[in-house]
Design a protein around this motif. Structure first.
Motif, PDB file in Angstrom:
ATOM      1  N   GLN A  48      -6.586   7.785  -1.938  1.00 37.75           N
ATOM      2  CA  GLN A  48      -7.630   8.498  -2.658  1.00 37.75           C
ATOM      3  C   GLN A  48      -7.331   8.705  -4.142  1.00 37.75           C
ATOM      4  N   LYS A  49      -6.075   8.608  -4.550  1.00 38.47           N
ATOM      5  CA  LYS A  49      -5.778   8.854  -5.964  1.00 38.47           C
ATOM      6  C   LYS A  49      -5.963   7.607  -6.834  1.00 38.47           C
ATOM      7  N   VAL A  50      -6.329   6.487  -6.241  1.00 39.18           N
ATOM      8  CA  VAL A  50      -6.611   5.287  -7.037  1.00 39.18           C
ATOM      9  C   VAL A  50      -7.856   5.532  -7.881  1.00 39.18           C
ATOM     10  N   ARG A  51      -7.758   5.255  -9.168  1.00 42.96           N
ATOM     11  CA  ARG A  51      -8.895   5.372 -10.087  1.00 42.96           C
ATOM     12  C   ARG A  51      -9.204   4.001 -10.655  1.00 42.96           C
TER      13      ARG A  51
ATOM     14  N   PHE B 225      -9.442   0.422  -1.926  1.00 43.56           N
ATOM     15  CA  PHE B 225      -8.207   1.174  -1.712  1.00 43.56           C
ATOM     16  C   PHE B 225      -8.480   2.607  -1.268  1.00 43.56           C
ATOM     17  N   ARG B 226      -9.551   3.191  -1.755  1.00 47.20           N
ATOM     18  CA  ARG B 226      -9.901   4.536  -1.277  1.00 47.20           C
ATOM     19  C   ARG B 226     -10.275   4.494   0.204  1.00 47.20           C
ATOM     20  N   SER B 227     -10.913   3.394   0.628  1.00 46.56           N
ATOM     21  CA  SER B 227     -11.276   3.266   2.041  1.00 46.56           C
ATOM     22  C   SER B 227     -10.045   3.116   2.931  1.00 46.56           C
TER      23      SER B 227
ATOM     24  N   SER C 215       0.830  -1.211   0.000  1.00 49.15           N
ATOM     25  CA  SER C 215       0.000   0.000   0.000  1.00 49.15           C
ATOM     26  C   SER C 215       0.864   1.262   0.000  1.00 49.15           C
ATOM     27  N   ILE C 216       2.028   1.196   0.658  1.00 50.05           N
ATOM     28  CA  ILE C 216       2.961   2.327   0.628  1.00 50.05           C
ATOM     29  C   ILE C 216       3.499   2.527  -0.784  1.00 50.05           C
ATOM     30  N   PHE C 217       3.854   1.413  -1.447  1.00 45.96           N
ATOM     31  CA  PHE C 217       4.352   1.524  -2.833  1.00 45.96           C
ATOM     32  C   PHE C 217       3.302   2.182  -3.728  1.00 45.96           C
ATOM     33  N   VAL C 218       2.059   1.735  -3.576  1.00 45.54           N
ATOM     34  CA  VAL C 218       0.965   2.277  -4.399  1.00 45.54           C
ATOM     35  C   VAL C 218       0.795   3.778  -4.151  1.00 45.54           C
TER      36      VAL C 218
END
Length: 367
Positions: A173-176, A167-169, A147-150
């Motif tokens: 927040q920038k995951v689309r 992932f937003r939860s 998750s840190i890498f992402v």
């Protein structure tokens, strides 16, 4: 007019993936590359040696895509890979690194500190997958690290809206979302909707989370005294344990490269997965004219929401053998019904490739 067309410029995208082993992530990459905008030049970088079941020849011979293998298995090779990719990207006027997987995401995250534009496709809910695969302690550590890498990658992409929400939860927040797509024509060309279809099929990597044991037990109970069979295609660490159940009417076939030729003969497709991202197998089964029976998880519901009510999709609670048994019997006994072809258009790999092409271009328009 498109800047890259107007100026006769091309964006070089370095697709970073561990290997091109035949699996879901490789299939998504293949379908993405196959339909890219002409302004995009793809180069696939693998960071571990290929095994026997590799799709490298398909990338090179069918797509004409350059494939380069650098590094080796293990994290110790990461510094050398980062150095080579940094040099390669700096030789290009417009360059993007697009990562697929844990170690590739780590490399892309490092490259982002050197102002290399980075994209990641997230193929699974690793918050659930890693603890199952590696055990609670190691799994939690790996999922936190991933998750840190992402979070460090410029443009992380989830393959479904349900995965995006996960992932937003978690604060990312920038995951689309760019929804997975498949080559519809590959499957529609062999589609069958006749009443002669029989039997049920399940396929994929045979691991705990896919719950092939639940499928097998429910099918055995649902078809006692009948000639119907469950055909399982795939391999994996749980295959021997599954065979040890010694259930009647369950037949194993191993991996199948031409699944589009096999699927149309089956009346019913079954998935009992506990977790998924956006399973292409379900869409492939719908394209082939099968009814589908699915565990009630958000990605399966997402497919139903997009495909619509006319598609023969049935849900059962996760790991509920009795409910699955009832649905199997119903689906096999009732007349054949198939999803309308037009309802599957949004699952096209052409749409997926266009969205990725647009994303790459947008990374330079932001300058």
């Amino acid at each position: 007019m498109d800047f890259f067309v107007q100026k006769d410029k091309r964006i070089t995208v370095f697709y970073l993936i561990s290997t091109l082993r035949r699996c879901g992530a490789t299939a998504v990459l293949y379908n993405t590359v196959a339909g890219l905008d002409k302004a995009i030049r793809p180069v696939v970088i693998t960071i571990a040696p290929e095994d026997a079941d590799s799709m490298r020849s398909a990338f090179e011979d069918i797509l004409g895509c350059k494939v380069i293998q650098i590094g080796s298995r293990g994290w110790y090779s990461v510094p050398g890979i980062v150095y080579r990719l940094l040099r390669m990207s700096r030789k290009e006027e417009f360059a993007v690194v697009h990562a697929h997987g844990l170690r590739p995401d780590f490399i892309a995250a490092i490259l982002s500190f050197f102002n290399v534009r980075s994209v990641s496709t997230i193929h699974s809910n690793f918050f659930l997958d890693y603890p199952f695969k590696y055990g609670p302690l190691i799994g939690e550590i790996l999922s936190f690290a991933h998750s840190i890498f992402v979070s460090l990658i410029g443009s992380p992409v989830a393959v479904s809206t349900s995965l995006e929400q996960v992932f937003r939860s978690q604060g990312l927040q920038k995951v689309r979302c760019i929804l997975n797509g498949i080559d519809l024509n590959r499957f529609l060309g062999f589609r069958r909707v006749d009443e002669q279809k029989r039997n049920a099929v399940a396929f994929g990597r045979i691991v705990n989370l896919k719950r092939f044991d639940v499928i097998s037990k429910a099918f055995q109970e649902a078809t006692k005294g009948s000639k119907e069979q469950l055909h399982i295609y795939g391999e994996g660490p749980m295959l021997d344990a599954l065979k040890d159940l010694a259930l009647e009417n369950v037949v194993f076939f191993g991996n199948e490269k031409n699944i589009e030729r096999v699927l149309p003969q089956y009346k019913v497709f079954i998935s009992a997965s506990e977790t998924e991202a956006l399973p292409n197998a379900v869409v492939e089964a719908l394209c082939s004219g099968a009814k589908v029976i699915l565990s009630d998880i958000p990605p399966h519901r997402e497919i139903h929401r997009i495909a619509g009510e006319k598609c023969p999709i049935y849900f059962f609670p996760v790991n509920d053998v009795d409910a699955l048994r009832t649905l199997i019997k119903r689906a096999l006994d009732e007349p054949q019904k198939s999803c309308p072809v037009s309802d599957l258009d949004y699952f096209s790999s052409a749409r997926m490739s266009k969205e990725y092409s647009d994303l790459y271009k947008s990374l330079f328009e932001e300058d």
